[in-house]
Each structure stands twice: as structure tokens, then as C-alpha cells.
Scaffold this active site. Structure first.
Site, short mmCIF file in Angstrom:
data_model
loop_
_atom_site.label_atom_id
_atom_site.label_comp_id
_atom_site.label_asym_id
_atom_site.label_seq_id
_atom_site.Cartn_x
_atom_site.Cartn_y
_atom_site.Cartn_z
CB SER A 256 -7.11 -6.95 -1.80
OG SER A 256 -8.62 -6.70 -1.59
CE LYS A 257 -4.20 0.12 -2.55
NZ LYS A 257 -4.89 1.23 -1.40
#
Ligand code: GLU
Length: 493
Positions: A256-257
């Protein structure tokens, strides 16, 4: 004879193309190429609130940068178009009407309150089946028609055959996966506003486009039994499914980010080569032979197979990607590096107006010394930018001044170096001659080699980490090297 392979990559333009999506695209592309099949790009834009044209364009650009050319799809067209779901509404309507007419789907008039109450009751009585209670399934056809025509709101549900039994999928990655018949729901295929649900639109399209293999992330595995129901209702053959594992970060959590850059264009902008990026992503869950890591695009496109996809989650490791990128950069010839990397990077950094004006010999020499020192394209300017400065514009970094110049005795080192270099004929200004001229200096000055060369490097390059001195000075040119030493003397003790 088996049917020719037709695969599709079907991104939803609700965001950019991310690493996971890019890998799915690569696998579909490579599978099509390896089987002399057709690779289709379809834009799954049925979610109007989250899909944008801008995202579609970003995805197309990313696909092009990745070098994943599609045989049918946006911009190239094809016999099964249009290739955006919002433009295929008629097809979903026709398919839904057909299923309705054949009694394979039925209208459901239940209100959300009714559905909620049924759900609660099923829970309370601990019913193993918690899905739709099939309230409207047996409404007589005429009555249902009349209510529809009278304008009563309804959704369309698929009618799962009473005797369907468990759904068994022979997944190319996971093997046999069985979904319990009890969990098969008469799920919604068309919403009350007339729009198709994902599971319906996808199958109508995959069937109409003759998709033979559905290769996608295993977050879609749970949708598969529902999709199988739609294939069966449509009387279309079920394709082979290949659900590929998740990609995790190095901490073992879903990518994810938090793990840094996730979109393809961030990697492009950060200076990765498309070939290296594709090579690296292709290995996240697939292997050629379990050990080969450098897999050129043409090998991927001829050797890719579903059999060698792993069930286990893959780990995205930015350090390995950096290593791979450096390998690709180093594998380039000097001429290729000059053309594809140096020229655009020097122009981009504003170091030269037009790299075509630089003499080829200089570009090749520059390529030779820069290539082994960069892992990403964006590092080029940092490594060799000082060559393109002049004695007036060169910036001296603090460390270079402190360690290389502002030390007792360095002014005389610079004097000696300057005199030696000045004695070289302009025609003789090349790396070998420069190195040979500087070579005896430490002994003559009775100083350590490191001390002498550090001073010269700091004076000429403004830093302590530049490429080899002789080549660097050859590229800077005699006059400017001497001028740089003159300037540095003002900082030397
Ligand atoms: N549009 C879906 C997605 O982006 C496609 C899923 C599929 O391949 O069926 O997740």
C-alpha cells in the site's frame, strides 16, 4: 485443437495503474504473446462515481510506457468493441432481457427494509444460508411482468438452478477450488437503475469477447462462483481462471501507500527503465526456471506460462528493483546509454540545451564513467552535472571544501597540480595523459596519494565522490580545469 488464446486486462479507471495491476497486465500480455494469442485491453468503467477519463488516460499512458501493446482495445479498436463498459450498456441490457425471457433471471421487488429484515431473521435462526431468501423467485411470470410495467422498482437477480450443486473451479494457479452450493445466492445482476453489476458486466463482456483465460488478482477468486453462474446462464463456455497471489511489502503486509510509491508513473518518474521494471514485476509470482532473474522482454513474451505462477504471495522489494535497474543500465552499450539515458537526462536537468550538439566521443566517454555509477536515471545529473558547470558556476560542497581544500598544505598541492597540468599540451589533454601527469605528485610532495587526489578532486569537481578523475578532467577541458583550480585556491590553506 484448442481455441486461440484471448486474454484481457480490465482495469477500472478509479485510480492510477498500480504495481499489482501492472503485474496482472504483464502476465496477460506475456501469456497472449507466448501463445500467439490476442491481448485485449478493456476499460471497466461501470462505477461512474469513481471512474474518470483522466484516470483512463493515465492508465493508457502507463501501459504504453510499460511496452504492453494491446491488440484490441481503446484507440486500436477491434472486432469486439467498444472496449469501455460504459459504452456497452445495450449489450448488458440485451443479455439481461434474454436471461429474463428464458427464466434464468427474475425481477426482485424486495425493498431494502424487507431484505434487511430477512437477513436479520436468518441470522437469528442461525440459518446456514444468509443470502437472499428468494422471496421473489416464484412470483408468476405474468404478475412479475405486470408489476415491472406498472413501474414498481426492481432489480434483476440470477436464478441459481435448484440442483446446481457445488461450484468447482479448476484454477490454473490454485488448482481445484470448491465453492459450497449453500453459498450460491440469487445475486443481483442488474440494479434498480438499470446498470449491470460487476459480476454480470464482466461475464457478458468476457463471453462476448471470447476470453479463453481470465488472469487476475486473487482478490477476485470469491467472485468466481457467481461469474460461473452467469456463464452457465448465458450458455457460454467458462474460461480457464488463473488467480494470482497478492503482492506484499517487505514487512509482509499488503502493498500500500505506506510502502512508498505504488503507481507505475511514479516509478517511471523516479528513473526506472521500463524493461527493468517489467522484468522485476514479472518475477513477483512467476519464475522462468526458479533461478534466472534477468529475463528480457522477448524471453518473457515467448516463455511465460501459467504453470510457473506461484500460489504464494510475492514480496515487492524496492532494493531488488534498484539492483535490477542497475543491471539493465549496465548491460547497455555506451552508445545506447548515451542516446537513451544521458541525452534526455542532461537536457531534462538543464545541463545542456541539446545533447545532439555534444561530440559523440565525449558522450561515449561520459557514458562509460556514468553508467556504472547510477541505479536510476534521475541520478545521472547528480553524478556528472559538475562537468557541465564552469569555474564560475561550479558549486563546492561543504564536505569537499572541509576535507579536500581547507587544510594546511593544500594550496601548495593545488599549485603543483596546476603547474603539472598546465604543462600538458592541449592536444594531449586526455584521461591517460592527465593520470600520468598527476601520478608522481604525491611522492614529489611527500604526501599520501589520497590527500593529493582528494584536493585535486575537490578543486575540479566540487565534491569528493565524482567519477574517475582523469576522464572527468578530460571532459571538463584543460582551460576550465585550470580555472577551477585557481578558484579553489581561494578556499585552500
Ligand atoms: N475491473 C476489475 C478490476 O479492476 C477487473 C477484474 C477482473 O479482471 O475480472 O479489479
Amino acid at each position: 485443437m484448442t481455441a486461440p488464446v484471448r486474454v484481457r486486462f480490465a482495469p477500472s479507471p478509479t485510480g492510477r495503474l498500480h504495481i499489482g495491476g501492472a503485474r496482472t497486465a504483464i502476465y496477460n500480455w506475456a501469456f497472449a504473446r507466448a501463445n500467439h494469442g490476442t491481448f485485449i485491453l478493456r476499460i471497466d468503467d461501470t462505477d461512474p462515481t469513481r471512474s474518470t477519463e483522466e484516470n483512463t488516460q493515465i492508465i493508457l499512458r502507463a501501459m504504453r510506457w510499460l511496452g504492453l501493446d494491446w491488440d484490441e482495445g481503446p484507440e486500436v479498436g477491434g472486432p469486439c468493441g467498444p472496449y469501455a463498459q460504459t459504452e456497452r450498456a445495450d449489450l448488458y441490457r440485451e443479455a439481461a432481457e434474454r436471461l429474463l425471457a428464458e427464466g434464468k433471471a427474475y425481477p426482485c421487488f424486495c425493498t431494502s427494509e424487507q431484505l434487511e429484515a430477512d437477513r436479520k431473521a436468518a441470522k437469528e435462526r442461525k440459518d446456514p444460508f444468509q443470502g437472499y431468501q428468494r422471496r421473489c423467485r416464484n412470483i408468476p411470470v405474468d404478475e412479475a411482468r405486470a408489476r415491472m410495467e406498472a413501474g414498481e422498482p426492481y432489480v434483476l437477480r440470477i436464478k441459481v438452478p435448484e440442483d446446481r450443486g457445488d461450484v468447482v473451479i479448476d484454477d490454473a494457479v490454485h488448482g481445484q477450488v470448491t465453492f459450497d452450493a449453500k453459498e450460491l445466492d440469487d445475486f443481483v445482476i442488474v440494479r434498480s437503475d438499470g446498470t449491470p453489476t460487476y459480476n454480470f458486466a464482466t461475464v457478458v463482456d468476457d463471453a462476448a469477447m471470447g476470453i479463453t483465460h481470465v488472469i487476475r488478482g486473487d482478490d477476485h477468486l470469491s467472485n468466481t462462483p457467481r461469474q460461473v453462474m452467469v456463464y452457465e446462464a448465458l450458455g457460454a463456455p467458462t474460461p480457464t481462471f488463473a488467480h494470482i497471489s497478492m503482492i506484499l511489502g517487505t514487512d509482509g503486509k499488503k502493498l500500500s501507500k505506506r510502502h512508498g510509491a505504488t503507481s507505475v508513473e511514479e516509478y517511471r518518474d523516479a528513473g526506472y527503465l521500463s524493461d527493468a521494471f517489467v522484468n522485476y514485476l514479472s518475477l513477483l509470482g512467476w519464475s522462468l526456471d526458479g533461478e534466472t532473474t534477468i529475463i528480457p522482454r522477448d524471453v518473457l513474451a515467448s516463455q511465460f506460462s501459467l504453470e510457473r505462477i506461484s500460489k504464494n504471495p510475492a514480496t515487492f522489494d524496492p532494493k531488488k528493483l534498484d539492483w535490477m535497474n542497475a543491471e539493465y543500465l549496465n548491460a547497455m552499450s555506451d552508445a545506447e546509454f548515451a542516446d537513451k539515458v544521458l541525452a534526455p537526462e542532461l537536457e531534462e536537468a538543464g545541463l545542456v540545451d541539446n545533447a545532439d550538439h555534444l561530440p559523440m566521443a565525449e558522450m561515449l566517454l561520459l557514458a562509460q564513467i556514468v553508467k556504472p555509477r547510477v541505479k536510476k536515471l534521475g541520478e545521472v545529473a547528480g553524478v556528472c552535472g559538475m562537468i557541465f558547470k564552469t569555474a564560475d558556476t561550479l558549486e563546492y560542497d561543504e564536505k569537499a571544501v572541509k576535507k579536500g581544500l581547507a587544510k594546511e598544505g593544500m594550496a601548495s598541492v593545488l599549485d603543483a597540480a596546476r603547474a603539472t597540468l598546465d604543462a600538458l599540451a592541449a592536444d594531449d589533454w586526455n584521461a591517460a595523459a592527465i593520470d600520468a601527469a598527476l601520478e608522481p605528485l604525491p611522492e614529489e610532495l611527500d604526501l599520501k596519494k589520497r590527500v593529493v587526489f582528494q584536493a585535486v578532486r575537490a578543486a575540479v569537481c566540487g565534491n569528493l565522490v565524482s567519477p574517475p578523475l582523469g576522464e572527468t578532467m578530460e571532459l571538463i577541458g584543460k582551460a576550465d580545469c585550470l580555472a577551477r583550480i585557481d578558484r579553489a585556491k581561494t578556499m585552500a590553506l
